[in-house]
Design an enzyme around this catalytic site. Structure first.
Site, PDB file in Angstrom:
ATOM      1  N   ASP A   1       0.893  -1.457   0.141  1.00 16.97           N
ATOM      2  CA  ASP A   1       0.026  -0.038  -0.025  1.00 16.97           C
ATOM      3  C   ASP A   1       1.040   1.264  -0.072  1.00 16.97           C
ATOM      4  O   ASP A   1       2.035   1.015   0.027  1.00 16.97           O
ATOM      5  CB  ASP A   1      -1.089  -0.015   1.115  1.00 16.97           C
TER       6      ASP A   1
HETATM    7  C1  BGC Z   1      -5.094   3.090   0.137  1.00 22.09           C
HETATM    8  C2  BGC Z   1      -5.357   1.764  -1.082  1.00 22.09           C
HETATM    9  C3  BGC Z   1      -5.201   2.515  -2.150  1.00 22.09           C
HETATM   10  C4  BGC Z   1      -3.951   3.352  -2.537  1.00 22.09           C
HETATM   11  C5  BGC Z   1      -3.835   3.735  -3.743  1.00 22.09           C
HETATM   12  C6  BGC Z   1      -3.838   3.903  -0.176  1.00 22.09           C
HETATM   13  O1  BGC Z   1      -3.899   5.042   0.730  1.00 22.09           O
HETATM   14  O2  BGC Z   1      -5.270   2.606   1.413  1.00 22.09           O
HETATM   15  O3  BGC Z   1      -6.511   1.327  -0.660  1.00 22.09           O
HETATM   16  O4  BGC Z   1      -5.365   1.571  -3.395  1.00 22.09           O
HETATM   17  O5  BGC Z   1      -3.985   4.277  -1.506  1.00 22.09           O
HETATM   18  O6  BGC Z   1      -4.403   4.877  -4.032  1.00 22.09           O
END
Ligand code: BGC
Length: 731
Positions: free
Chosen positions: A276
């Site tokens: 993430d």
């Molecule tokens: C979130 C994810 C997301 C990623 C990309 C993160 O802050 O937890 O779920 O896919 O950002 O945008």
């Protein structure tokens, strides 16, 4: 073996080895820098979805430092960047383009919690398919969805993005989403690669505070939180995203137990593991890595292939390899996984197959997509209360529409609404006007969503007084749920409840329409409103869908995928709790020394699986094919469901079991099957469930899965509380 099968096998093997050849031959030619570039994922500046801002990264793409990019939401820009990668880098390896296509791309569907409320897997699959078709037209090859985190704490804002509290329902929704996004062939330019997230246990953040510590037993992890990931994987999901939280003291992005032992060794997952946002770097703040180099070592060793926005691999891997702290085998393994995904997506054959401006123009918000959005939004709405059959409303009455969300457009789209366009949204107010005529609808805002200003109350009361019926549209803004949007209260925010109380004094019948992204504590509101429709954040066509339901064009059929507590003090509360040694006896006159509260009932306001219809469904008693089976045998349980009302409708027939005595204690009920059926008024249908190993297996005391002989209760009904029951045994 006949000749045809032989030939197709040969073709398949040849195809596979051609793929492998391409990947291996590229790998053999790549420099270390080029390899590290393939393990790097950066966010463009078009959209910011984390604490570290992105930029255009054209130079990084040109130099091969950045092999994958996300948040580039238009075909035109995707094409430009892809051209740079393909034409200006030495090996011309195409980029992956990721994006959070969570519940639609341009045409927005209900938030995932709403989609789950439909209990309609065709609808879920259809919504994901349309999302994929629209996103792929814009060049997106990879969606960061589905989110399959079980969530049992309504304070957690991301409960909106998932399927709620139940493992079985979440598994079904996860599979439907993967089928919808990926289709049968990943190289089909109308599909995108799915990415199940967040691995693992992210939904169990303590006190519902986003990113907070998770501390749970391995049993709970495996029994409740992991099965939706496994289900998505079994449905063919090709990638997985790590979570922000720690598990057992180790942040997920560097956790070998999660990423290696379970994912790779036990489940044989051979797809891409991406972190993430910035989560390799965050291992330093967690206190499990001394510096970025240390964090990169741990992530690579655990099996993280791709680093999202930490640039830790980019900055550290070369030196770490020279120092012998990582190996080239580890790097090659991850590069292979990434290249294989690009190969599966058909990007080596045609790197531009996904970006097509013409398709963007034709397919974004195409009429059939909007039609599906309206229909599916209708299916996702849950009728919580309908005193004296106030709903459906008849046209021609004077309706007062009151509340801060009645005119909302953006808030109908909900969290993570990709490129959803609020200008395309018809508000609930406008949708009601379209049906009932502007001369018979009067609006007053009454108050804001979050502030405490009550100066609008008097105007709202005056409008209510002139009406035959009041529709109040209350709830949360879109930004009040989703990532980094946890709340310490699950009441209606601001002075909305006070506004309802004032309107109640007019004596007019009140229909409450709720727009929100989490279960709310509605005890007070349920005491005042005559009817309540939980509409969630229902998407682009959600305002019209709400009007469809309110005026009876659609008979509501949604069921809650998550318990609605009476108050926050009951949390965590979910239907599949354990019995305890001192369960509350239903009719105990002196319930001292029982597991209960002294200031609140134990039971929720609205149980899991609950949702009313404009018609009535009657359930017969359960008929079992056998009442005793052997561990490897199956029995069937049937009920006849009759639509005894006056209109056609859909009903979700739910089947639960309880294993009475086990080597470890089992929940008081567990959903093990459901069937959504359509019954015309007066019609009946027999619904049959089969119960065997798949339904009865559980994680036994020795941590192996299996069925244990003994006695079981079986329940079938319209929600997790109102059921017919029977029992059977296994010997
Ligand atoms: C979130 C994810 C997301 C990623 C990309 C993160 O802050 O937890 O779920 O896919 O950002 O945008």
């Amino acid at each position: 073996m006949n000749i045809k099968i032989c030939i197709s096998l040969l073709i398949a093997v040849a195809g596979l080895s051609a793929h492998a050849d391409k990947v291996e031959s590229l790998l053999a030619q790549m420099t270390l820098e080029e390899k590290i570039g393939q393990l790097t994922l950066l966010s463009s500046k078009w959209e910011i979805t984390g604490p570290v801002a992105g930029k255009s990264y054209v130079d990084e793409v040109r130099s091969g430092q950045c092999g994958n990019i996300f948040n580039v939401p238009k075909a035109e820009y995707v094409r430009q960047l892809q051209k740079t990668a393909v034409e200006e880098t030495r090996l011309g390896i195409p980029l992956l383009f990721g994006y959070d296509v969570i519940h639609g791309y341009k045409t927005i569907f209900p938030i995932p919690l709403g989609l789950a409320s439909s209990w309609d897997m065709d609808a879920v699959e259809r919504s994901a398919r349309i999302a994929a078709v629209e996103a792929a037209a814009s060049g997106i090859t990879w969606t960061f969805a589905p989110m399959v985190d079980i969530a049992r704490d309504p304070r957690w804002g991301r409960i909106a993005e998932g399927t709620g509290e139940d493992t079985y329902l979440s598994c079904e929704v996860a599979k439907a989403n993967v089928r919808g996004f990926q289709g049968n062939d990943l190289s089909d330019p109308f599909t995108v690669a799915a990415c199940m997230k967040h691995f693992a246990a992210y939904g169990a953040a303590q006190a519902g505070r986003d990113y907070h510590t998770v501390d749970m037993s391995e049993r709970m992890l495996r029994d409740t939180y992991l099965p939706p990931f496994k289900a998505a994987l079994d449905a063919g999901c090709v990638s997985v995203m790590t979570s922000f939280n720690e598990f057992n003291g180790v942040p997920a992005s560097g956790n070998p137990f999660l990423l290696k032992t379970i994912l790779r060794d036990e489940w044989k997952f051979d797809g891409v593991v991406v972190t993430d946002y910035n989560s390799i770097n965050e291992m330093i703040a967690h206190g499990s890595a001394a510096d970025q180099a240390d964090a990169a070592v741990q992530a690579l060793a655990a099996g993280v292939d791709m680093d999202m926005m930490s640039s830790a691999y980019l900055k550290q891997l070369k030196r770490l390899l020279a120092e012998g702290r990582v190996t080239i085998e580890q790097i090659d393994r991850s590069v292979r996984n990434v290249l294989r995904l690009k190969e599966k997506l058909g990007l080596f054959d045609n790197p531009y197959r996904y970006c097509d401006e013409q398709r963007e123009r034709n397919l974004h918000c195409a009429a059939p997509h909007l039609k599906a959005s309206r229909e599916i939004a209708g299916k996702s709405m849950v009728l919580l209360k309908n005193e004296k059959n106030l709903l459906p409303m008849k046209t021609g009455k004077r309706i007062a529409v009151i509340g801060p969300l009645a005119k909302a457009q953006k808030d109908l789209l909900g969290t993570w609404c990709a490129r959803g366009d609020k200008e395309m949204v018809t508000s609930v107010l406008d949708a009601l006007i379209q049906v009932n005529g502007s001369n018979r609808v009067e609006f007053s805002e009454g108050c804001g969503v979050t502030n405490n200003d009550i100066t609008g109350f008097a105007g709202a009361v005056a409008v209510a007084r002139k009406s035959d019926l009041v529709v109040m549209v209350l709830g949360e803004t879109a930004g009040m749920s989703g990532e980094a949007a946890s709340r310490t209260s699950i009441n209606l925010p601001g002075v909305q409840t006070e506004l309802l109380r004032e309107i109640k004094k007019t004596g007019k019948p009140i229909v409450l329409v709720l727009l929100n992204g989490r279960p709310l504590a509605l005890e007070q509101e349920a005491g005042m409103a005559d009817a309540i429709l939980e509409a969630w954040h229902p998407g682009t066509e959600g305002g019209k869908a709400a009007a469809d339901v309110l005026f009876g064009k659609i008979n509501p059929s949604g069921k809650l995928p998550v318990t609605f507590p009476r108050n926050l003090g009951q949390v965590p509360i979910h239907y599949n709790m354990k019995n305890t040694g001192r369960p509350l006896a239903p009719a105990a006159d002196k319930p001292k020394f029982q597991s209960r509260y002294i200031d609140s009932p134990n039971d929720p306001l609205y149980p899991f699986g609950f949702g009313l219809s404009y018609t009535d469904f009657q359930y017969s008693e359960i008929t079992l094919s056998k009442s005793e089976i052997k561990p490897d045998e199956t029995l069937t349980a049937s009920v006849t469901v009759s639509n005894t009302g006056k209109i056609d409708g859909e009903e979700v027939v739910q089947m639960y079991i309880r294993d009475l005595v086990g080597s470890v204690t089992r929940p008081v009920k567990e959903l093990k099957g459901f069937n959504k059926i359509f019954l015309k008024a007066g019609e009946s249908q027999t619904v049959t469930f089969s119960i065997g190993e798949k339904e009865l297996t559980f994680l036994r005391r020795d941590m192996t899965w299996g069925v244990e002989p003994g006695y079981f209760d079986l329940f079938i009904g319209t929600n997790s509380r109102d059921v017919q029951s029977s029992s059977f045994s296994i010997h």
